[in-house]
Write a protein that holds these residues in place. Structure first.
Motif, PDB file in Angstrom:
ATOM      1  N   ASN A 443       0.777  -1.170   0.254  1.00 53.13           N
ATOM      2  CA  ASN A 443      -0.018   0.133  -0.122  1.00 53.13           C
ATOM      3  C   ASN A 443       0.758   1.397  -0.051  1.00 53.13           C
ATOM      4  N   LEU A 444       2.077   1.277  -0.413  1.00 53.51           N
ATOM      5  CA  LEU A 444       2.891   2.398  -0.790  1.00 53.51           C
ATOM      6  C   LEU A 444       3.357   2.449  -2.169  1.00 53.51           C
ATOM      7  N   MET A 445       3.557   3.555  -2.709  1.00 51.01           N
ATOM      8  CA  MET A 445       4.023   3.433  -4.202  1.00 51.01           C
ATOM      9  C   MET A 445       5.579   3.347  -3.826  1.00 51.01           C
ATOM     10  N   GLU A 446       6.239   2.534  -4.453  1.00 47.77           N
ATOM     11  CA  GLU A 446       7.702   2.468  -4.557  1.00 47.77           C
ATOM     12  C   GLU A 446       8.327   2.876  -5.641  1.00 47.77           C
ATOM     13  N   ASP A 447       9.362   3.421  -5.865  1.00 47.67           N
ATOM     14  CA  ASP A 447      10.256   3.574  -6.946  1.00 47.67           C
ATOM     15  C   ASP A 447      11.740   3.356  -6.598  1.00 47.67           C
ATOM     16  N   ALA A 448      12.445   3.815  -7.467  1.00 48.11           N
ATOM     17  CA  ALA A 448      14.048   3.641  -7.442  1.00 48.11           C
ATOM     18  C   ALA A 448      14.434   4.268  -6.334  1.00 48.11           C
ATOM     19  N   ALA A 449      13.861   5.593  -5.792  1.00 42.60           N
ATOM     20  CA  ALA A 449      14.259   6.236  -4.510  1.00 42.60           C
ATOM     21  C   ALA A 449      13.997   5.207  -3.391  1.00 42.60           C
ATOM     22  N   THR A 450      12.987   5.216  -3.260  1.00 39.12           N
ATOM     23  CA  THR A 450      12.428   4.180  -1.985  1.00 39.12           C
ATOM     24  C   THR A 450      13.403   2.861  -1.865  1.00 39.12           C
ATOM     25  N   ALA A 451      13.495   2.257  -2.825  1.00 36.60           N
ATOM     26  CA  ALA A 451      14.195   0.849  -2.884  1.00 36.60           C
ATOM     27  C   ALA A 451      15.618   1.300  -2.335  1.00 36.60           C
ATOM     28  N   GLU A 452      16.251   2.422  -2.811  1.00 39.46           N
ATOM     29  CA  GLU A 452      17.566   3.080  -2.535  1.00 39.46           C
ATOM     30  C   GLU A 452      17.625   2.920  -1.168  1.00 39.46           C
ATOM     31  N   ILE A 453      16.547   3.521  -0.515  1.00 42.56           N
ATOM     32  CA  ILE A 453      16.629   3.814   0.947  1.00 42.56           C
ATOM     33  C   ILE A 453      16.601   2.378   1.743  1.00 42.56           C
ATOM     34  N   SER A 454      15.889   1.528   1.374  1.00 39.89           N
ATOM     35  CA  SER A 454      15.757  -0.032   1.647  1.00 39.89           C
ATOM     36  C   SER A 454      17.148  -0.541   1.792  1.00 39.89           C
ATOM     37  N   ARG A 455      17.721  -0.774   0.705  1.00 39.03           N
ATOM     38  CA  ARG A 455      18.763  -1.487   0.799  1.00 39.03           C
ATOM     39  C   ARG A 455      20.094  -0.817   1.379  1.00 39.03           C
ATOM     40  N   GLN A 457      19.923   1.443   3.788  1.00 41.66           N
ATOM     41  CA  GLN A 457      19.782   1.168   5.414  1.00 41.66           C
ATOM     42  C   GLN A 457      20.145  -0.166   5.575  1.00 41.66           C
ATOM     43  N   VAL A 458      20.116  -1.232   4.951  1.00 35.44           N
ATOM     44  CA  VAL A 458      20.321  -2.594   5.323  1.00 35.44           C
ATOM     45  C   VAL A 458      22.023  -2.490   5.502  1.00 35.44           C
ATOM     46  N   TRP A 459      22.482  -2.039   4.253  1.00 36.21           N
ATOM     47  CA  TRP A 459      23.968  -2.124   4.051  1.00 36.21           C
ATOM     48  C   TRP A 459      24.633  -1.346   5.387  1.00 36.21           C
ATOM     49  N   GLN A 460      24.195   0.001   5.658  1.00 32.75           N
ATOM     50  CA  GLN A 460      24.826   0.560   6.852  1.00 32.75           C
ATOM     51  C   GLN A 460      24.461  -0.004   8.087  1.00 32.75           C
ATOM     52  N   TRP A 461      23.400  -0.681   8.421  1.00 37.44           N
ATOM     53  CA  TRP A 461      23.153  -1.208   9.688  1.00 37.44           C
ATOM     54  C   TRP A 461      24.115  -2.710   9.843  1.00 37.44           C
ATOM     55  N   VAL A 462      24.506  -3.130   8.718  1.00 37.92           N
ATOM     56  CA  VAL A 462      25.297  -4.412   8.709  1.00 37.92           C
ATOM     57  C   VAL A 462      26.728  -3.789   9.148  1.00 37.92           C
ATOM     58  N   GLN A 463      27.166  -2.686   8.259  1.00 36.91           N
ATOM     59  CA  GLN A 463      28.432  -2.264   8.223  1.00 36.91           C
ATOM     60  C   GLN A 463      28.699  -1.588   9.906  1.00 36.91           C
ATOM     61  N   THR A 464      27.761  -0.951  10.401  1.00 40.10           N
ATOM     62  CA  THR A 464      27.991  -0.160  11.668  1.00 40.10           C
ATOM     63  C   THR A 464      27.613  -1.109  12.914  1.00 40.10           C
ATOM     64  N   GLY A 465      26.922  -2.548  12.455  1.00 37.45           N
ATOM     65  CA  GLY A 465      26.772  -3.150  13.668  1.00 37.45           C
ATOM     66  C   GLY A 465      25.767  -2.660  14.386  1.00 37.45           C
ATOM     67  N   THR A 466      24.558  -2.107  13.701  1.00 34.95           N
ATOM     68  CA  THR A 466      23.545  -1.390  14.435  1.00 34.95           C
ATOM     69  C   THR A 466      22.541  -2.563  15.485  1.00 34.95           C
ATOM     70  N   PHE A 511      20.126  -7.572  -5.058  1.00 38.44           N
ATOM     71  CA  PHE A 511      19.867  -7.091  -3.771  1.00 38.44           C
ATOM     72  C   PHE A 511      20.977  -7.270  -2.772  1.00 38.44           C
ATOM     73  N   GLU A 512      21.504  -8.778  -2.816  1.00 37.18           N
ATOM     74  CA  GLU A 512      22.747  -9.228  -2.067  1.00 37.18           C
ATOM     75  C   GLU A 512      24.038  -8.118  -2.289  1.00 37.18           C
ATOM     76  N   GLU A 513      24.193  -7.920  -3.736  1.00 33.76           N
ATOM     77  CA  GLU A 513      25.366  -7.254  -4.125  1.00 33.76           C
ATOM     78  C   GLU A 513      25.401  -5.780  -3.324  1.00 33.76           C
ATOM     79  N   VAL A 514      23.782  -4.990  -3.631  1.00 35.41           N
ATOM     80  CA  VAL A 514      23.836  -3.643  -3.158  1.00 35.41           C
ATOM     81  C   VAL A 514      23.606  -3.413  -1.501  1.00 35.41           C
ATOM     82  N   ALA A 515      23.158  -4.449  -1.066  1.00 37.53           N
ATOM     83  CA  ALA A 515      22.838  -4.549   0.538  1.00 37.53           C
ATOM     84  C   ALA A 515      23.959  -5.163   1.190  1.00 37.53           C
ATOM     85  N   LEU A 516      24.815  -6.087   0.796  1.00 35.87           N
ATOM     86  CA  LEU A 516      25.721  -6.746   1.602  1.00 35.87           C
ATOM     87  C   LEU A 516      27.230  -6.882   1.072  1.00 35.87           C
ATOM     88  N   GLY A 517      27.218  -6.189  -0.099  1.00 36.20           N
ATOM     89  CA  GLY A 517      28.638  -6.072  -0.622  1.00 36.20           C
ATOM     90  C   GLY A 517      29.699  -5.388   0.077  1.00 36.20           C
TER      91      GLY A 517
END
Length: 534
Positions: A443-455, A457-466, A511-517
């Protein structure tokens, strides 16, 4: 204009392409590419250097060398008649059905999007250009596979403002001298070449939204492109009008300078909120835990750093005689579920009331059903006035610290938020790989920008041990486990046959490349483009 034998099309055949990819139009695009791709390349190199410096210092500030621009009393050129009242703008891709629905929506402006809302298959790129010309000529129609017919109404149409792709993207299907052309110049060049005179004859003009600029030098390059394009086609300088999306944290520090560089062509700035959040994460991704945002759905426009950003945008625009455009609320109605629709409308109304009250001159919606809500809110504030540019926000005093006050953003990181980021990222990338760039998910309109936030955040949370609010730390192993769970759930939901026909395995790879690389990828669309359907 002479034809150009060194332009090569390597994309598939597209119905109607002979009307878009004419020899003269391709020669015009090739000329733009040859003149400006070197400057574009240098600007992309400068982006990397600047980001490295920001990462080293953890700081950004207003530029001392342009203080005189910020202190000056200059203004942008007066707006053309059909860009003075922009109280409601509808955004969306340039497919044929969306084009008709947007133009029939009752909005004042349609943002025809070749960027975040369009997956750049060659078919989408070429057909989108054809659809725009057909719309300007009022000859566009469409019949769905179910037999439903769509056509334009008889009334006046919204002004069309085209958003070309950002400077970072190339167009692999159109080669100039053997190399991919700059994608933004392809989108701009084809539209301008075919439609500038048509638009002028119809009482409008060639108008553009400029995405993802990271500073005033990038705006200067677009101004150089505009000047050359107008001269090449014998169209008066200043005919083009551009609205710049302030959707990077670096551009937020250069709003005056961006308007100044484009002042003969500028009409306003837009608060591109979703890419702005993405830019904050990307820019400060390795600057430590003090720069980690809460999960994306909890970061609202009332957060202190977001209020500083939007207040500064309104104040800057109005001081310079430009319109300030609000951002897009991601909530969308669901005609089959009245309760969800009522909740979405309430959230959109509250968002637009905040913007209108803060001095914005109009705002975005992503669905025709939201046009009346946005229009009603801005009608209540504007009345018969086309805008509220005369409202000077002299009360606004924004510092660098205000714009960078990320730590004051309320919210947390939860297990549900982590899972949602993964679920949205996988679903969006899969749709994008199939050629759809604007997707309704949860129920949200997603485009490339919102997908970029999602991945991101995952990358940063992993890298910073959030740590999640439960105390559990976000690790790569946990994320991979959640990805596997989501893929299994999708396989069950779709069934074996439909899942096999989907692009979910490719989406998982991206997704694994851009969120976990180990190395952060600047834009997820860069690796995804290699796998995009033609």
């Amino acid at each position: 204009m002479a034809t150009d034998a060194s332009v090569t099309i390597v994309g598939p055949a597209v119905v109607g392409s002979e009307d878009v990819l004419t020899p003269d139009a391709l020669a015009f695009v090739a000329d733009l590419h040859r003149r400006f791709h070197g400057d574009r390349d240098r600007l992309l190199t400068e982006r990397v250097r600047r980001r490295t410096e920001i990462a080293r210092t953890g700081r950004l500030d207003f530029l001392p060398e342009t203080a005189d621009v910020r202190a000056g009393t200059w203004q942008v050129a007066p707006a053309p008649a059909d860009l003075r009242d922009r109280r409601v703008e509808i955004t969306g891709p340039t497919d044929r059905k969306m084009t008709i629905n947007a133009l029939n929506s009752g909005a004042k402006v349609w943002l025809a999007d070749f960027e975040d809302a369009t997956a750049p298959t060659w078919t989408n790129v070429v057909a989108g250009q054809l659809n725009l010309t057909d719309a300007i000529e009022r000859r566009i129609d469409f019949t769905s596979p179910e037999g439903k017919r769509y056509q334009l109404g008889d009334g006046p149409l919204p002004a069309i403002v085209v958003r070309p792709r950002g400077w970072h993207l190339d167009e692999q299907h159109l080669l100039v001298d053997g190399a991919p052309a700059v994608a933004g110049l392809v989108d701009f060049g084809l539209y301008f070449f075919h439609n500038a005179r048509r638009l002028l004859a119809a009482g409008s003009g060639p108008y553009f939204y400029l995405p993802k600029l990271e500073g005033h030098r990038e705006a200067r390059l677009w101004n150089d492109v505009f000047r050359h394009a107008q001269e090449a086609l014998g169209i008066p300088t200043g005919t083009i009008r551009a609205t710049v999306l302030i959707e990077t944290i670096t551009a937020a520090f250069e709003m005056d300078e961006i308007l100044y560089e484009l002042r003969e062509h500028a009409s306003g700035l837009n608060a591109g909120r979703w890419d702005y959040l993405f830019s904050i994460i990307k820019t400060f991704r390795d600057a430590g835990s003090g720069f980690v945002l809460p999960e994306r759905n909890s970061v609202t426009m009332t957060a202190p750093m977001m209020r500083s950003y939007t207040d500064l945008l309104v104040a800057t625009c109005h001081r310079r005689g430009a319109v300030a455009m609000g951002g897009m609320a991601a909530f969308i109605p669901n005609r089959r579920e009245p309760e969800i629709t009522a909740a979405a409308l309430a959230k959109v109304r509250a968002d637009k009331e905040r913007e209108a009250g803060d001095g914005f001159d109009g705002s975005w919606v992503a669905h025709p059903d939201l046009v009346p809500v946005c229009r009603e809110v801005f009608d209540a504030v504007l009345g018969d006035r086309p805008n509220q540019v005369e409202r000077q926000r002299d009360d606004v005093k924004v510092t660098a610290e205000d714009l960078l006050d990320i730590a004051a953003t309320p919210g947390s990181v939860t297990a549900a938020g982590l899972r949602n980021n993964i679920a949205v990222g996988l679903r969006y990338i899969e749709a994008w790989l199939r050629g759809t760039g604007a997707v309704a998910i949860f129920n949200l309109m997603e485009d490339a920008a919102t997908a970029e936030i999602s991945r991101s955040q995952v990358w940063q949370w992993v890298q910073t041990g959030t740590a999640l609010d439960s105390g559990e730390v976000v690790t790569a192993e946990r994320v991979r486990g959640l990805i596997a769970e989501e893929i299994d759930a999708l396989r069950t939901e779709l069934g074996a046959e439909r899942f096999a026909a989907s692009r979910y395995e490719a989406a998982r790879e991206v997704f694994e490349e851009v969120a976990l690389g180990a190395t952060y990828v600047d834009f997820l669309t860069l690796p995804a483009y290699r796998l995009l359907a033609s």
